[in-house]
Design a protein around this motif. Structure first.
Motif, PDB file in Angstrom:
ATOM      1  N   THR A  62       0.793  -1.418   0.028  1.00  0.00           N
ATOM      2  CA  THR A  62       0.053   0.041  -0.006  1.00  0.00           C
ATOM      3  C   THR A  62       0.771   1.404  -0.037  1.00  0.00           C
ATOM      4  O   THR A  62       0.623   2.264  -0.461  1.00  0.00           O
ATOM      5  CB  THR A  62      -0.945   0.050   1.178  1.00  0.00           C
ATOM      6  OG1 THR A  62      -0.155  -0.265   2.400  1.00  0.00           O
ATOM      7  CG2 THR A  62      -1.908  -1.031   1.184  1.00  0.00           C
ATOM      8  N   THR A  63       1.843   1.028   0.517  1.00  0.00           N
ATOM      9  CA  THR A  63       2.901   2.398   0.592  1.00  0.00           C
ATOM     10  C   THR A  63       3.485   2.765  -0.692  1.00  0.00           C
ATOM     11  O   THR A  63       3.657   3.786  -1.235  1.00  0.00           O
ATOM     12  CB  THR A  63       4.021   2.156   1.457  1.00  0.00           C
ATOM     13  OG1 THR A  63       3.462   2.025   3.116  1.00  0.00           O
ATOM     14  CG2 THR A  63       5.112   3.305   1.637  1.00  0.00           C
ATOM     15  N   ALA A  64       3.529   1.541  -1.563  1.00  0.00           N
ATOM     16  CA  ALA A  64       4.412   1.638  -2.758  1.00  0.00           C
ATOM     17  C   ALA A  64       3.030   2.392  -3.701  1.00  0.00           C
ATOM     18  O   ALA A  64       3.471   2.935  -4.374  1.00  0.00           O
ATOM     19  CB  ALA A  64       4.467   0.144  -3.208  1.00  0.00           C
ATOM     20  N   VAL A  65       1.899   1.975  -3.555  1.00  0.00           N
ATOM     21  CA  VAL A  65       0.890   2.449  -4.310  1.00  0.00           C
ATOM     22  C   VAL A  65       0.873   3.973  -4.066  1.00  0.00           C
ATOM     23  O   VAL A  65       0.674   4.958  -4.948  1.00  0.00           O
ATOM     24  CB  VAL A  65      -0.547   1.834  -3.945  1.00  0.00           C
ATOM     25  CG1 VAL A  65      -1.747   2.671  -4.657  1.00  0.00           C
ATOM     26  CG2 VAL A  65      -0.488   0.358  -4.428  1.00  0.00           C
ATOM     27  N   PHE A  66       0.772   4.407  -2.607  1.00  0.00           N
ATOM     28  CA  PHE A  66       0.853   5.847  -2.324  1.00  0.00           C
ATOM     29  C   PHE A  66       2.216   6.707  -3.003  1.00  0.00           C
ATOM     30  O   PHE A  66       1.954   7.718  -3.424  1.00  0.00           O
ATOM     31  CB  PHE A  66       0.719   6.158  -0.792  1.00  0.00           C
ATOM     32  CG  PHE A  66      -0.574   5.749  -0.304  1.00  0.00           C
ATOM     33  CD1 PHE A  66      -1.515   5.886  -0.713  1.00  0.00           C
ATOM     34  CD2 PHE A  66      -0.632   5.062   0.940  1.00  0.00           C
ATOM     35  CE1 PHE A  66      -2.856   5.734  -0.355  1.00  0.00           C
ATOM     36  CE2 PHE A  66      -1.880   4.633   1.541  1.00  0.00           C
ATOM     37  CZ  PHE A  66      -3.013   5.114   0.990  1.00  0.00           C
TER      38      PHE A  66
END
Length: 381
Positions: free
Chosen positions: A130-134
């Protein structure tokens, strides 16, 4: 009309439970308000004080890190921060290599989702993906941008853990006592039901099997007790001294672990007793049914043991003074009288039928074991 009214009544009931006194509902309310407070504080620090126009990471991490115990907040925080670091670095690297958001997502997210299953991340591994998506959605790739995101995560982690530790730190002690009392009460209910069957002559194979299945469900309560004991130990970690005083946790009132063992043995005795009765009632497995009059006496004994279980539950909940004996003198005398009658019945059976003697002897032995664990003063008399 009836459905909204029913919901309103349920909400009102919940509110009354919260107001009436400590309990799971109040714990849940406090924990929810603390999580909201942590997120709000992180947002104010990041967006208002530090002037960050995209203050997302800090309140997100702070919200998640208000866990059920301070210890779990620290462990979860360390795992989540590590996952966020990995996610931000991998996403930034993928974006630098592909120079395209879609390509960066396609390159980094599958790897990070697979990596999220690494046991060292625990249940926090998904935050890498999810951090990668953000990170990719923000469209900014630089050492400064990555450092900024990691700084936001660290800020949120510090605020979340601090709020959980210093604002009514969670100390879970009540569940141990409640589960101990429930275990004693439910064991008493099983014994009382079996006693009623024996006294009223309704004891048969079908009834006996039903009581055995009910007794087996006591294991679920015992498992819940062990889980509650584990939570109580964890909640006392890192909350010693003035932090525990801040919560005013009555740690000295927590029942000792010896109580868990003692009531665990009681559970085992109740299950073994109902199993023996089920075997004796099954004509295909045993033709050695004890004399009905002896069984009625046994039922009276089980009823007294059930009363002892209920008295134990009341004592654990503080509804009886700690100094009160588990069995009063009158009950103790009645139990001894019934025990003597059963012993005499056992002696009579011994001269007639060895199999019947074995069944009755097993039942008497299990009742003695129950008596010994419910009333330790009875040992050695």
């Amino acid at each position: 009309m009836l459905v909204p009214l029913g919901r309103a009544l349920r909400w009102l009931g919940t509110v009354l439970v919260v107001v009436r006194g400590p309990g799971r509902e109040r714990d849940l309310l406090v924990q929810s308000l603390k999580a909201a407070l942590a997120a709000l504080l992180a947002w104010l620090v990041a967006q208002v004080w530090l002037g960050d126009p995209m203050a997302l990471m800090a309140p997100w991490v702070a919200l998640v890190l208000v866990q059920a115990t301070v210890y779990s907040s620290l462990v979860t925080g360390a795992r989540q921060f590590a996952a966020i670091c990995v996610g931000a670095l991998v996403a930034s690297g993928a974006q630098a290599v592909t120079d395209d958001n879609t390509g960066a997502l396609a390159l980094s997210v599958p790897v990070l989702v697979l990596l999220s299953n690494w046991r060292r991340f625990g249940d926090q591994g998904i935050y890498a993906a999810t951090t990668a998506v953000f990170t990719i959605a923000s469209g900014t790739v630089s050492v400064e941008a990555v450092g900024h995101r990691l700084g936001q995560a660290a800020l949120g982690a510090v605020i979340g853990v601090a709020v959980n530790a210093f604002v009514l730190p969670p100390v879970h002690l009540r569940d141990v006592r409640e589960n101990l009392a429930a275990l004693a009460r439910e064991a008493g209910e099983v014994l009382s039901a079996v006693a009623g069957d024996l006294r009223e002559g309704e004891w048969n194979a079908q009834t006996a099997v039903g009581r055995l299945n009910t007794a087996k469900r006591l294991q679920d309560r015992l498992d819940a007790l062990r889980s509650a004991r584990g939570w109580s130990r964890e909640s006392l970690l890192l909350t010693s001294g003035w932090l525990r005083t801040l919560h005013r946790a009555p740690t000295e009132a927590l029942p000792s672990e010896d109580e868990d063992e003692r009531l665990g043995r009681v559970t085992g005795h109740v299950t073994a007793l109902t199993r023996s009765l089920a075997v004796a009632a099954d004509e295909e497995r045993s033709a050695a049914v004890p004399d009905p009059e002896v069984l009625r006496s046994y039922g009276k004994l089980l009823e007294l043991l059930a009363d002892s279980c209920h008295a134990e539950a009341d004592r654990l909940l503080g509804e009886k003074e700690p100094g009160d004996p588990l069995l009063d003198e009158r009950t103790d005398a009645a139990m001894r009288e019934l025990h003597t009658a059963l012993q005499e019945g056992l002696a009579q059976e011994a001269g007639q039928d060895a199999a019947r003697t074995a069944v009755l002897g097993t039942l008497v032995l299990q009742a003695e074991n129950l008596w010994a664990d419910l009333n330790p003063d009875a040992r050695g008399r």
